[in-house]
Design an enzyme around this catalytic site. Sequence first.
Site, PDB file in Angstrom:
ATOM      1  N   HIS A  74       0.844  -1.191   0.000  1.00 49.10           N
ATOM      2  CA  HIS A  74       0.000   0.000   0.000  1.00 49.10           C
ATOM      3  C   HIS A  74       0.885   1.249   0.000  1.00 49.10           C
ATOM      4  O   HIS A  74       1.511   1.576   1.008  1.00 49.10           O
ATOM      5  CB  HIS A  74      -0.942  -0.019   1.202  1.00 49.10           C
ATOM      6  N   HIS A  81      -5.923  -5.338  -6.194  1.00 48.46           N
ATOM      7  CA  HIS A  81      -5.943  -6.556  -5.377  1.00 48.46           C
ATOM      8  C   HIS A  81      -7.351  -6.843  -4.869  1.00 48.46           C
ATOM      9  O   HIS A  81      -8.256  -6.012  -4.975  1.00 48.46           O
ATOM     10  CB  HIS A  81      -4.959  -6.451  -4.210  1.00 48.46           C
ATOM     11  N   CYS A 116     -14.081  -4.227   6.883  1.00 47.73           N
ATOM     12  CA  CYS A 116     -13.423  -4.413   5.588  1.00 47.73           C
ATOM     13  C   CYS A 116     -12.240  -5.359   5.756  1.00 47.73           C
ATOM     14  O   CYS A 116     -11.785  -5.594   6.878  1.00 47.73           O
ATOM     15  CB  CYS A 116     -12.907  -3.080   5.038  1.00 47.73           C
ATOM     16  N   HIS A 118      -9.199  -8.209   3.464  1.00 43.58           N
ATOM     17  CA  HIS A 118      -8.642  -8.826   2.264  1.00 43.58           C
ATOM     18  C   HIS A 118      -8.686 -10.349   2.404  1.00 43.58           C
ATOM     19  O   HIS A 118      -8.227 -10.880   3.417  1.00 43.58           O
ATOM     20  CB  HIS A 118      -7.181  -8.406   2.067  1.00 43.58           C
ATOM     21  N   GLU A 136     -12.085  -8.299  14.166  1.00 46.09           N
ATOM     22  CA  GLU A 136     -12.245  -6.865  14.389  1.00 46.09           C
ATOM     23  C   GLU A 136     -13.342  -6.536  15.395  1.00 46.09           C
ATOM     24  O   GLU A 136     -13.200  -5.581  16.162  1.00 46.09           O
ATOM     25  CB  GLU A 136     -12.564  -6.162  13.064  1.00 46.09           C
ATOM     26  N   TYR A 155     -13.092   0.091  -6.853  1.00 48.59           N
ATOM     27  CA  TYR A 155     -12.799   1.506  -6.657  1.00 48.59           C
ATOM     28  C   TYR A 155     -11.296   1.742  -6.536  1.00 48.59           C
ATOM     29  O   TYR A 155     -10.509   0.822  -6.307  1.00 48.59           O
ATOM     30  CB  TYR A 155     -13.496   2.032  -5.389  1.00 48.59           C
ATOM     31  N   GLU A 164      -5.633   3.105  -2.240  1.00 47.77           N
ATOM     32  CA  GLU A 164      -6.364   1.844  -2.210  1.00 47.77           C
ATOM     33  C   GLU A 164      -6.840   1.569  -3.626  1.00 47.77           C
ATOM     34  O   GLU A 164      -7.353   2.471  -4.312  1.00 47.77           O
ATOM     35  CB  GLU A 164      -7.554   1.888  -1.259  1.00 47.77           C
ATOM     36  N   GLU A 166      -8.838  -1.581  -5.346  1.00 49.58           N
ATOM     37  CA  GLU A 166      -9.410  -2.880  -4.990  1.00 49.58           C
ATOM     38  C   GLU A 166     -10.608  -3.279  -5.849  1.00 49.58           C
ATOM     39  O   GLU A 166     -11.436  -2.434  -6.212  1.00 49.58           O
ATOM     40  CB  GLU A 166      -9.866  -2.865  -3.522  1.00 49.58           C
ATOM     41  N   TRP A 213     -14.662   4.592  -0.134  1.00 53.47           N
ATOM     42  CA  TRP A 213     -15.355   3.390  -0.609  1.00 53.47           C
ATOM     43  C   TRP A 213     -16.768   3.314  -0.034  1.00 53.47           C
ATOM     44  O   TRP A 213     -17.693   2.906  -0.727  1.00 53.47           O
ATOM     45  CB  TRP A 213     -14.546   2.136  -0.297  1.00 53.47           C
TER      46      TRP A 213
END
Length: 241
Positions: A74, A81, A116, A118, A136, A155, A164, A166, A213
């Site tokens: 990043h 990704h 959010c 990955h 989280e 986005y 970002e 993604e 986002w």
Amino acid sequence: MCAAPWMEEAFVGFADTDRAESGGSQVLGCEERHSTNGPAADGIQADPVVDDELIVLLSDDGRPIGTAPKLASHHRETPLHAAFSSYVFDRDGRFLLTRRALSKKTWPGVWTNSCCGHPAPGEDAVSAVRRRLHHELGLSVTAEEIVPLLPDFRYRAELDGVVENEICPVFGLRVDAEPVPNPDEVEEYRWVDWPTFVTEGLAGRSEVGLSPWALLQLAELEDHPVVAALRKPSPSGEAPR
């Protein structure tokens, strides 16, 4: 896909929500506000992926083409990704709004959707949603409780030289439990009235700044039929499909 100009203008106050203009907490239809300071944050279980997290790199048409370390990837030229976003609702139809921890490398302290993350290499998106919700927010859900909202969302956004970039399918779910935030991930959270939140957020009148986002997703979720179903429990109590 670059962020729209109106989104970039609205983003000016995101990093410092205390300075954002506000009409008061009722602008968000806020019911409750919680920080992560205190005993509620104790007992969060570690996510084994986090310590050595890899992201899945994608071609422009969405095919996996390799992996790379998350933190090192990043920067100003973050490669495309795989990611995901999730929107959590309670049995009263309220939406779980969260604020990213101040220690986060990307968008620290910014308010955003519930969770959010990955997918790890070889991990499907729904499994990643379950893993990150537990890590989280201390929320344990089944795969059947997670429903797709925006399967093709994509986005690109930038803040302070970090991008970002993604392909980020969006999911929804409903929970009965109260979150137990992990302070390494979540600074605080609120349960808010969804229609008011969407209206005020898209109009730029929200008392808190939102992640780029989340703003883009809200524009597509405002009248989404599955969101409406998530906010209205079915007779059997099961999540909509």
